[in-house]
Every structure is written in structure tokens, then in C-alpha cells.
Design a protein around this motif. Structure first.
Motif, PDB file in Angstrom:
ATOM      1  N   ARG A  49       0.893  -1.233   0.081  1.00 58.51           N
ATOM      2  CA  ARG A  49       0.040   0.154  -0.011  1.00 58.51           C
ATOM      3  C   ARG A  49       1.052   1.454  -0.047  1.00 58.51           C
ATOM      4  N   ARG A  50       0.280   2.315  -0.644  1.00 54.80           N
ATOM      5  CA  ARG A  50       1.088   3.525  -0.872  1.00 54.80           C
ATOM      6  C   ARG A  50       0.649   4.449   0.534  1.00 54.80           C
ATOM      7  N   LEU A  51       1.692   5.119   1.147  1.00 49.51           N
ATOM      8  CA  LEU A  51       1.465   5.842   2.103  1.00 49.51           C
ATOM      9  C   LEU A  51       1.808   7.376   2.415  1.00 49.51           C
ATOM     10  N   ALA A  52       1.268   8.451   2.475  1.00 48.06           N
ATOM     11  CA  ALA A  52       1.448   9.882   2.453  1.00 48.06           C
ATOM     12  C   ALA A  52       2.492   9.814   3.725  1.00 48.06           C
ATOM     13  N   THR A  53       3.571  10.679   3.190  1.00 49.42           N
ATOM     14  CA  THR A  53       4.496  11.363   4.173  1.00 49.42           C
ATOM     15  C   THR A  53       3.730  12.471   4.784  1.00 49.42           C
ATOM     16  N   GLY A 164      -4.742   2.076   2.182  1.00 49.72           N
ATOM     17  CA  GLY A 164      -3.598   2.906   1.599  1.00 49.72           C
ATOM     18  C   GLY A 164      -4.180   4.088   1.269  1.00 49.72           C
ATOM     19  N   ASP A 165      -3.214   4.907   0.743  1.00 49.58           N
ATOM     20  CA  ASP A 165      -3.696   6.406   0.298  1.00 49.58           C
ATOM     21  C   ASP A 165      -3.579   6.588  -1.130  1.00 49.58           C
ATOM     22  N   GLY A 166      -4.280   7.412  -1.730  1.00 47.84           N
ATOM     23  CA  GLY A 166      -4.182   7.729  -3.206  1.00 47.84           C
ATOM     24  C   GLY A 166      -5.387   8.775  -3.490  1.00 47.84           C
ATOM     25  N   ALA A 167      -5.605   8.963  -4.952  1.00 48.12           N
ATOM     26  CA  ALA A 167      -6.195   9.983  -5.373  1.00 48.12           C
ATOM     27  C   ALA A 167      -6.518   9.381  -6.937  1.00 48.12           C
ATOM     28  N   GLY A 168      -7.672   9.748  -7.104  1.00 48.22           N
ATOM     29  CA  GLY A 168      -8.026   9.711  -8.761  1.00 48.22           C
ATOM     30  C   GLY A 168      -9.027  10.755  -9.174  1.00 48.22           C
ATOM     31  N   LYS A 286      -1.122  -3.353  -5.456  1.00 51.03           N
ATOM     32  CA  LYS A 286      -0.246  -2.258  -5.445  1.00 51.03           C
ATOM     33  C   LYS A 286      -0.767  -1.390  -4.711  1.00 51.03           C
ATOM     34  N   HIS A 287      -2.052  -1.153  -4.277  1.00 51.10           N
ATOM     35  CA  HIS A 287      -2.547   0.277  -3.778  1.00 51.10           C
ATOM     36  C   HIS A 287      -3.242  -0.053  -2.418  1.00 51.10           C
ATOM     37  N   GLY A 288      -3.996  -1.406  -2.219  1.00 49.89           N
ATOM     38  CA  GLY A 288      -4.801  -1.648  -1.210  1.00 49.89           C
ATOM     39  C   GLY A 288      -5.946  -1.012  -1.283  1.00 49.89           C
ATOM     40  N   ASN A 289      -6.720  -0.670  -0.248  1.00 43.64           N
ATOM     41  CA  ASN A 289      -8.072  -0.311  -0.126  1.00 43.64           C
ATOM     42  C   ASN A 289      -7.889   1.309  -0.225  1.00 43.64           C
ATOM     43  N   THR A 290      -7.917   2.320  -0.949  1.00 43.85           N
ATOM     44  CA  THR A 290      -7.725   3.945  -0.930  1.00 43.85           C
ATOM     45  C   THR A 290      -9.105   4.368  -0.914  1.00 43.85           C
TER      46      THR A 290
END
Length: 334
Positions: A49-53, A164-168, A286-290
Motif C-alpha cells: 500500500r502507498r502511504l503519504a508522508t 492505503g492512500d491515493g487519489a483519482g 499495488k494500492h490496497g483499499n484507498t
């Protein structure tokens, strides 16, 4: 509602996405809680998962996703009439959409937040369509963005493995031909406790006889089994209703794009609807649950890889906290 009943059409003409650069894979997560890559991947389909700093925020990643969608649609920020941000993790409780408007330089656009958790993008899609179909606005930016890492208990292995973190983002435009074919939205507040991010008040006496509640939000809590049962029962139903309203059958579907919550849910819904696996979009690994970002993030990836083509019919469904769920059917492009 069948969106083809009135004269003004809606087209989805651009997409964009953004993810934090920092990734936490399952092996790294196993250093925080008792788990393993095999255990997480076999039960959820998630590998990282991607995580915001601390330097990243909903506003920064949402702005980046928005810029991609605006460019793909051939617009400029000044062409936008409305910005809708679907999020449950705004940088400011008063809303973050206006911050994004400022970052983009979209001075002519009205901007507001919409909160419907993991259903937020689908609810936002339907909301945006109404402004176009009434002739109020021509060009709308819809963003789904969440930074759930802020609200995860990283000692709770029932939840920390998932999020995880993300945007679309997507651009919706007024169009001669209607490409948003049908939808169905639902809510059931009696099941709110199955998945929530609740405010916990602490009593604070201001003066004699005047006590208020002043506290903070608590980490995400979830009853995974109940959410799974809810999703595999309700999501196929709502998709079938949307198909009926659009006068389409399962055979007309080119792609099934569900909220990216758990691979087992994606597979179970596909099986119940008799949709083959090669038509089911998944980027969970790649991303998990965003949350609200998951559908537009996956959509943009598939479009930029050339898998989704103009005219393809996409059935999308969101489901999650509230509890809320909904489906929308659209054709990509004009």
C-alpha cells in the motif's frame, strides 16, 4: 434513475491519478503486527500500500490527479465550472475542495466536499451528472482522494493490512450523446457500526452547569465478516438494478470496476453476476483499499495502459462505511 430520459447528455472525457511515493509492503507490515505476506495476500489480494508522508496531503495528491484528468480532457483549470472532492479524510474538517481549486488556479469553479466513504466516487459521479443534465454546469472535475493512513490503528492487524492512500479524478462534460447510462444508490445507517471512524467526545465543563463534549476522532474500526457479507449480497443487487435502468444485460459489460476493498469480494461479485475474471479490474496488489480514490485510480491506470478504449461500457460500484453502496454504468469517452 435512467439518465437517458432527459435531453442533456454526460460524457467522461479525462482521467488522472496520483499515489504517494512511499510504499509499505506486507513484509514491512509484518514488523509492526503479527502477520505475513502470504497471510495478507491470500485473504485480501494486497501486496503493498502507498502511504503519504507528513509533507503529502489529500490536497497535494488530489491536485496532482486533477491535473492529469484536466490535461487528458483537453481543458484548462479556468474551464472548470465545478469541483467535487469525494473524501472522508479532508485536510480541513471544513473541506478541502476549495484548497484544490486554489492550487489548480480554477478561479471560476465552485468547489465542495462530498463524504460517502468508499462509495464517495460513485455518489459524486451521480451528483455531478445532475448539474450537467439540468444545464447548470458544462465542465466538472470529480476527485476521489483519501489519506486513510492518518486514521489507521497500526497495531490493529484487522485493519492496518487493508488501507492505503491515493487519489483519482475524472472530468465530466456536457455532451450530445449520453454516456452515463444508469445508476442506483443506497444507504443503511442501521449498520453504521460495521465500519466507522467515529468521534469520541470527552466531557469538558466550561462553567457550572455547562458541559460540552470535546475530543477527537478514533481510529478506523471494522467488522470484516459483516462488511464482506454485506458487499457480496448488496453489490450484485445494486448492479442488476442499474443494468435494468440502463436497459442493459451482463453480456453488454466490457469491464467491472468495483471499489478495491478485497480481492475475495471482487471475485465473489463477479461470480454472482457471471462476469469472467478477465473483465474484472483489480489493482489491489499495488494500492490496497484507498476508499473514495480506489475506483478512479484503477480507472485511470487501465485507460493509460490502453486497456479501456473509447466506447467501452463500464459497470462501477462503490460500497462501504455508512453503510452506503451504489452502482453506475457509463461508456468511456464521448
Amino acid at each position: 434513475m435512467n439518465l437517458q430520459q432527459s435531453g442533456l447528455g454526460v460524457a467522461i472525457t479525462g482521467s488522472g491519478s496520483a499515489s504517494p511515493l512511499t510504499a509499505l509492503d506486507n513484509e514491512g507490515l509484518s514488523k509492526l503486527v503479527e502477520t505475513s505476506d502470504e497471510w495478507i495476500a491470500s485473504r485480501t489480494g494486497i501486496r503493498q500500500r502507498r502511504l503519504a508522508t507528513p509533507a503529502e496531503s489529500v490536497t497535494t495528491i488530489a491536485t496532482q490527479a486533477a491535473q492529469g484528468a484536466i490535461a487528458m480532457a483537453g481543458l484548462t483549470p479556468m474551464d472548470l465550472d465545478l469541483i467535487i472532492l469525494a473524501t472522508s479524510t479532508a485536510d480541513d474538517l471544513f473541506g478541502s475542495a476549495s484548497q484544490i481549486q486554489a492550487e489548480l488556479g480554477a478561479q471560476k469553479a465552485v468547489a465542495f466536499d462530498l463524504t460517502a466513504a468508499c462509495s464517495g466516487f460513485v455518489f459524486g459521479l451521480v451528483t455531478a451528472a445532475q448539474f450537467i443534465r439540468t444545464g447548470t454546469y458544462q465542465n466538472i472535475l470529480l476527485i476521489g482522494a483519501d489519506v486513510l493512513s492518518r486514521w489507521v490503528d497500526w497495531n490493529d492487524r484487522r485493519t492496518c493490512i487493508l488501507f492505503g492512500d491515493g487519489a483519482g479524478a475524472v472530468i465530466l462534460q456536457a455532451n450530445e450523446h449520453d454516456r452515463l447510462l444508469g445508476f442506483e444508490l443506497r444507504s443503511d445507517g442501521t449498520q453504521n457500526k460495521c465500519l466507522n471512524l467515529a468521534y469520541q467526545p470527552e466531557p469538558k465543563e466550561l462553567v457550572d452547569g455547562v458541559t460540552i463534549g470535546q475530543g477527537s476522532f478514533q481510529p478506523i474500526t471494522m467488522n470484516g465478516q459483516e462488511v464482506y457479507r454485506f458487499a457480496i449480497r448488496r453489490v450484485p443487487e445494486v448492479i442488476e438494478k442499474a443494468l435494468f435502468r440502463a436497459n442493459l444485460s451482463v453480456e453488454d459489460i466490457d469491464w467491472l470496476l468495483l471499489h478495491q476493498a478485497n480481492q475475495r469480494i471482487l471475485d465473489a461479485v463477479g461470480e454472482r453476476l457471471n462476469i469472467p475474471s478477465h473483465k474484472i479490474i483489480s489493482n489491489l496488489a499495488k494500492h490496497g483499499n484507498t476508499s473514495a480514490a480506489s475506483i478512479p485510480l484503477a480507472l485511470d491506470e487501465e485507460i493509460r495502459q490502453g486497456k479501456i478504449q473509447s466506447g467501452d461500457t463500464i459497470v462501477t460500484a462503490g460500497f462501504g462505511a455508512g453503510l452506503t453502496w451504489g452502482a453506475a454504468i457509463f461508456q468511456w469517452g464521448r
